[in-house]
Design an enzyme around this catalytic site. Structure first.
Site, short mmCIF file in Angstrom:
data_model
loop_
_atom_site.label_atom_id
_atom_site.label_comp_id
_atom_site.label_asym_id
_atom_site.label_seq_id
_atom_site.Cartn_x
_atom_site.Cartn_y
_atom_site.Cartn_z
CB SER A 140 -0.91 0.01 1.23
OG SER A 140 -1.59 1.25 1.35
CD GLU A 142 -3.00 5.28 3.60
OE1 GLU A 142 -2.63 5.74 4.70
OE2 GLU A 142 -3.74 5.90 2.82
CE1 TYR A 164 -4.73 -1.74 4.78
CE2 TYR A 164 -3.69 0.31 4.08
CZ TYR A 164 -4.23 -0.93 3.77
OH TYR A 164 -4.26 -1.36 2.46
#
Length: 335
Positions: A140, A142, A164
């Site tokens: 990801s 992120e 996450y």
């Protein structure tokens, strides 16, 4: 030689590849299953309880009948081992795990376990059973945190801002460790945001589209959002699925940033959605501080040049295209 190949092909000695998709019921899992079936793969999908799981996406795509399902508890090593022994896949796509950034602040333990422990169990099972299996891990963007207007590539440092992102970063390094330590063919796709009609309303893009559609059809509701100043790179999920597959077709396993290379603010996304209905977004949008995250990425920008160079992959659809595609998928009539 050509005659020999023809004989082998006709005798069905060329077996179909078998892919195991962990997390097959989600957006990426269902789209990937559809993609692989079209490429004549045999597809097995896993779920914690395959008999009770909701496979609406697969039913909507009309492919559920073409898939074999197995139950697998990702947090139980013996369960992973049993599934690997039963399936002996050529390719594994680990798309499972809690996937909501917002929810990860409420459920950090579940987020870490499903994204890290589940993946670790699968890697251990592959190490013990079949090192030739090619593995894809869904990373990801992120993990990068704020890119500060610099485009993140495969060598950019990680600065996770949520549980996450911490989980995804940990799993990324697990993949790298097992690749170098045990010579496993593992590639991580560091995917920036990618959307489709198969997103649920927990994801902000689907929430915006669905609410705008309702308003255009006469609803008096408001679109309630958090921070409108965040910026993201939004792509079309079906294109990203192809990139995942391409990674496992390479002789050498590597990690790739998968993105469009175009960054837009959430405010601009909202504006363009309402423009499709000739509506002034400012009349319908309400910001709620309760929806602001404890930490959030303000600016996220990607550099996907490596994917173009080594995979010959490039995103065709950008934000405005994605908005139109998602609205069209709602199959609506509006005034």
């Amino acid at each position: 030689m050509r005659h020999l190949k023809s004989i082998i092909k006709k005798s069905n000695l060329w077996k179909k590849k078998l892919a195991l998709i962990c997390g097959i019921s989600g957006q990426d899992g269902s789209l990937l299953a559809n993609f692989l079936i079209k490429k004549r793969y045999k597809v097995i999908g896993t779920s914690r309880d395959a008999e009770a799981c909701n496979f609406n996406n697969l039913e909507a795509l009309g492919i559920k009948k073409n898939i074999k399902f197995l139950s697998m508890n990702y947090e139980d090593f013996h369960s992973s081992l049993k599934v690997l022994k039963a399936s002996l896949p050529d390719e594994i796509y680990y798309l499972s795990g809690q996937s909501s950034v917002s929810l990860s602040f409420e459920q950090p333990s579940e987020t870490l376990k499903s994204n890290v422990l589940g993946f670790l169990n699968l890697l251990e099972a592959c190490r013990m059973i079949n090192k030739k299996t090619r593995i894809y891990y869904a990373g990801s963007s992120e993990c990068f945190g704020n890119t500060n207007k610099y485009a993140a590539n495969e060598k950019s440092k990680f600065d996770p801002k949520s549980p996450y992102a911490v989980a995804k970063s940990s799993a990324f390094w697990l993949a790298n460790n097992y690749r170098s330590s045990y010579n496993l063919h593992i590639s991580t796709g560091i995917c920036f945001n990618h959307e489709s009609p198969f997103r649920n309303n927990r994801f902000v893009t689907k929430k915006i589209i669905s609410t705008a559609v309702n308003i255009a059809n006469g609803s008096k509701e408001k679109l309630i959002l958090g921070d409108l100043n965040i910026s993201r790179d939004w792509g079309w999920a079906e294109e990203y699925i192809k990139a995942m597959w391409l990674m496992l077709q390479q002789k050498k396993a590597e990690d790739f940033v998968i993105a469009t290379g175009e960054t837009n603010s959430l405010k601009n996304f909202v504006k363009e959605v309402f423009n499709q209905f000739n509506l002034d977004w400012k009349k319908y949008v309400v910001q709620d501080k309760k929806l602001f995250r404890p930490q959030d990425i303000i600016y996220s920008k990607a550099d996907p040049k490596k994917a173009l160079k080594k995979l010959n992959w490039k995103a065709k659809f950008k934000m405005n295209d994605i908005i139109k595609l998602m609205i069209k998928a709602n199959n609506i009539k509006w005034i």
